[in-house]
Design a protein around this motif. Structure first.
Motif, PDB file in Angstrom:
ATOM      1  N   MET A   1      70.140 104.624  53.551  1.00  0.00           N
ATOM      2  CA  MET A   1      69.633 102.608  53.272  1.00  0.00           C
ATOM      3  C   MET A   1      69.072 102.308  54.193  1.00  0.00           C
ATOM      4  O   MET A   1      70.863 102.513  55.208  1.00  0.00           O
ATOM      5  N   LYS A   2      68.910 101.392  55.339  1.00  0.00           N
ATOM      6  CA  LYS A   2      68.545 100.656  55.809  1.00  0.00           C
ATOM      7  C   LYS A   2      69.833 100.167  55.786  1.00  0.00           C
ATOM      8  O   LYS A   2      69.713  99.131  55.087  1.00  0.00           O
ATOM      9  N   ASN A   3      70.419 100.143  56.865  1.00  0.00           N
ATOM     10  CA  ASN A   3      71.136  98.774  57.005  1.00  0.00           C
ATOM     11  C   ASN A   3      71.092  97.588  58.263  1.00  0.00           C
ATOM     12  O   ASN A   3      69.589  97.484  59.265  1.00  0.00           O
ATOM     13  N   VAL A   4      71.132  96.347  58.801  1.00  0.00           N
ATOM     14  CA  VAL A   4      70.951  95.273  58.932  1.00  0.00           C
ATOM     15  C   VAL A   4      71.830  94.962  59.583  1.00  0.00           C
ATOM     16  O   VAL A   4      73.632  95.477  59.553  1.00  0.00           O
ATOM     17  N   LEU A   5      71.921  94.967  60.861  1.00  0.00           N
ATOM     18  CA  LEU A   5      73.323  94.884  62.118  1.00  0.00           C
ATOM     19  C   LEU A   5      73.839  92.966  62.280  1.00  0.00           C
ATOM     20  O   LEU A   5      72.982  92.383  62.824  1.00  0.00           O
ATOM     21  N   LEU A   6      74.749  92.921  61.333  1.00  0.00           N
ATOM     22  CA  LEU A   6      75.030  91.085  62.292  1.00  0.00           C
ATOM     23  C   LEU A   6      75.520  90.826  63.282  1.00  0.00           C
ATOM     24  O   LEU A   6      75.708  92.012  64.383  1.00  0.00           O
ATOM     25  N   PRO A 224      54.702  95.459  40.952  1.00  0.00           N
ATOM     26  CA  PRO A 224      55.014  94.639  40.635  1.00  0.00           C
ATOM     27  C   PRO A 224      56.533  93.479  41.269  1.00  0.00           C
ATOM     28  O   PRO A 224      56.520  93.061  42.937  1.00  0.00           O
ATOM     29  N   GLN A 225      57.388  93.912  41.056  1.00  0.00           N
ATOM     30  CA  GLN A 225      58.923  93.953  41.137  1.00  0.00           C
ATOM     31  C   GLN A 225      59.103  94.505  42.276  1.00  0.00           C
ATOM     32  O   GLN A 225      59.334  93.750  42.988  1.00  0.00           O
ATOM     33  N   GLN A 226      59.350  95.775  43.060  1.00  0.00           N
ATOM     34  CA  GLN A 226      58.942  96.261  44.361  1.00  0.00           C
ATOM     35  C   GLN A 226      58.186  95.893  44.763  1.00  0.00           C
ATOM     36  O   GLN A 226      58.544  95.350  45.937  1.00  0.00           O
ATOM     37  N   LEU A 227      57.243  95.432  45.260  1.00  0.00           N
ATOM     38  CA  LEU A 227      56.441  94.589  45.687  1.00  0.00           C
ATOM     39  C   LEU A 227      57.173  92.849  46.116  1.00  0.00           C
ATOM     40  O   LEU A 227      57.489  92.801  47.142  1.00  0.00           O
ATOM     41  N   CYS A 228      57.461  92.390  45.500  1.00  0.00           N
ATOM     42  CA  CYS A 228      58.380  91.197  45.682  1.00  0.00           C
ATOM     43  C   CYS A 228      59.722  91.196  45.998  1.00  0.00           C
ATOM     44  O   CYS A 228      59.641  90.514  46.980  1.00  0.00           O
ATOM     45  N   LEU A 229      60.388  92.592  46.110  1.00  0.00           N
ATOM     46  CA  LEU A 229      61.117  92.774  46.728  1.00  0.00           C
ATOM     47  C   LEU A 229      61.188  93.501  47.923  1.00  0.00           C
ATOM     48  O   LEU A 229      62.310  92.807  49.392  1.00  0.00           O
ATOM     49  N   ARG A 230      60.135  94.162  47.908  1.00  0.00           N
ATOM     50  CA  ARG A 230      60.255  94.634  49.625  1.00  0.00           C
ATOM     51  C   ARG A 230      59.881  93.169  50.123  1.00  0.00           C
ATOM     52  O   ARG A 230      59.966  93.423  51.615  1.00  0.00           O
ATOM     53  N   PHE A 231      58.758  92.261  49.513  1.00  0.00           N
ATOM     54  CA  PHE A 231      58.522  91.018  50.820  1.00  0.00           C
ATOM     55  C   PHE A 231      59.527  90.084  50.863  1.00  0.00           C
ATOM     56  O   PHE A 231      59.461  89.396  52.161  1.00  0.00           O
ATOM     57  N   ALA A 232      60.256  89.705  50.364  1.00  0.00           N
ATOM     58  CA  ALA A 232      61.681  89.146  50.634  1.00  0.00           C
ATOM     59  C   ALA A 232      62.445  89.670  51.396  1.00  0.00           C
ATOM     60  O   ALA A 232      62.971  89.348  52.749  1.00  0.00           O
ATOM     61  N   MET A 233      62.658  90.798  51.573  1.00  0.00           N
ATOM     62  CA  MET A 233      63.301  92.023  52.449  1.00  0.00           C
ATOM     63  C   MET A 233      63.002  92.002  53.928  1.00  0.00           C
ATOM     64  O   MET A 233      63.335  91.852  55.075  1.00  0.00           O
ATOM     65  N   ALA A 254      64.348 101.990  45.095  1.00  0.00           N
ATOM     66  CA  ALA A 254      62.729 103.014  46.272  1.00  0.00           C
ATOM     67  C   ALA A 254      61.989 102.165  46.973  1.00  0.00           C
ATOM     68  O   ALA A 254      60.441 102.685  47.855  1.00  0.00           O
ATOM     69  N   ILE A 255      62.305 100.200  47.583  1.00  0.00           N
ATOM     70  CA  ILE A 255      61.714  99.918  47.922  1.00  0.00           C
ATOM     71  C   ILE A 255      61.191 100.488  49.739  1.00  0.00           C
ATOM     72  O   ILE A 255      60.943  99.797  50.975  1.00  0.00           O
ATOM     73  N   GLU A 256      62.354 100.778  50.055  1.00  0.00           N
ATOM     74  CA  GLU A 256      62.977 101.618  51.545  1.00  0.00           C
ATOM     75  C   GLU A 256      61.633 102.552  51.393  1.00  0.00           C
ATOM     76  O   GLU A 256      60.922 102.887  52.634  1.00  0.00           O
ATOM     77  N   ASN A 257      61.220 103.155  50.539  1.00  0.00           N
ATOM     78  CA  ASN A 257      60.099 103.662  50.871  1.00  0.00           C
ATOM     79  C   ASN A 257      58.304 103.057  50.882  1.00  0.00           C
ATOM     80  O   ASN A 257      57.275 104.550  51.189  1.00  0.00           O
TER      81      ASN A 257
END
Length: 284
Positions: A1-6, A224-233, A254-257
């Protein structure tokens, strides 16, 4: 999974699992299922009444505590040093943990007093208690929630340890461009809640049912739900979704895909300028 570094070097999974409304045994079952699906980032709060079940689910999973990233929140109405210090300890006790990965102030104002006078001094007092918890290694990172750029500025120059994350409402139709821009300029990670838009806005249909959202989802071969989540991320850094359905849990991961192009991010971020207040998109 993608991680974000604080900014302090702590790594946070970019896809989180929200716990709001998932109380009791229903919540426990959902958390266990989410862990089995692969979620390791869980977002709870004192006011959600989900800390006890989440802690139990993590212990019962057999997965090491160190593999999880757990966020909890100081209630927005707690604007004093002593109560903030005590509430952190209570969250740790309910979760059955020695430390939190992230602790944030739930709101810059008490929920029932959003139109009240400035709460900057109370937030600073709470922040001091949280900073002490951070120094004592009871918390690996500290941050804010629902703070506009103006709210952040009221404490930024007066605090020793700077906020590392701001969790805000962020979704197609409501991008909070000025706050997101301020956070990115100051090295504050942005975590998006309500990525599906919550309740239908101003009499509109729910966000995943918007024709434009469906059109772009079809283009990328996703729901559509996946698109919304990916947009927000992509617009922020981190997205928090919530579901008790295993199929939806896997779909959220799966939005990482796929990746939304910058041109499409711009188009999606300009939907419904009423919410943006005429601000330019970050992708303009």
């Amino acid at each position: 999974m993608k991680n974000v570094l604080l900014k302090n070097g702590v790594s946070i999974p970019a896809i989180g699992f929200g716990t709001w409304t998932l109380q009791g045994e229903r919540g426990y079952r959902a958390f266990r299922q989410a862990i089995e699906c692969g979620f390791r980032h869980f977002d709870t709060a004192e006011s959600y009444d989900t800390e006890i079940e989440l802690g139990r689910a993590i212990r019962d999973s057999g997965v090491a505590r160190e593999e999880f990233f757990i966020t909890s929140k100081l209630p927005g109405e707690f604007k004093a040093y002593e109560i903030a210090k005590a509430t952190l300890e209570q969250s740790l006790e309910r979760l059955g943990m020695d430390y939190l990965d992230l602790y944030i102030i739930h709101a810059p104002w008490p929920w029932e007093e959003q139109d009240s006078p400035d709460w900057a001094d109370g937030n600073l007092a709470a922040w001091r208690a949280m900073s002490e918890g951070y120094k004592a290694q009871k918390v690996r990172a500290i941050g804010l929630s629902n703070f506009s750029y103006a709210d952040i500025e009221r404490i930024w120059d007066r605090c020793e340890i700077k906020p590392m994350l701001n969790q805000i409402r962020l979704h197609i139709g409501h991008v909070a461009a000025s706050t997101v821009r301020y956070c990115k300029e100051h090295g504050i990670a942005v975590s998006a809640w309500s990525p599906l838009g919550g309740a239908p806005l101003r009499g509109k249909v729910a966000l995943p049912e918007w024709v434009t959202v469906k059109t772009y989802a079809k283009k990328y071969g996703v729901t559509p739900q996946q698109l919304c989540l990916r947009f927000a991320m992509q617009y922020g850094d981190i997205v928090i979704g919530r579901t008790g359905n295993e199929k939806h849990m896997l779909a959220n991961l799966a939005i990482e895909n796929f990746t939304i192009s910058d041109a499409d991010m711009l188009a999606l971020s300009q939907i419904d300028p009423y919410w943006q207040g005429g601000e330019k998109s970050l992708f303009a």
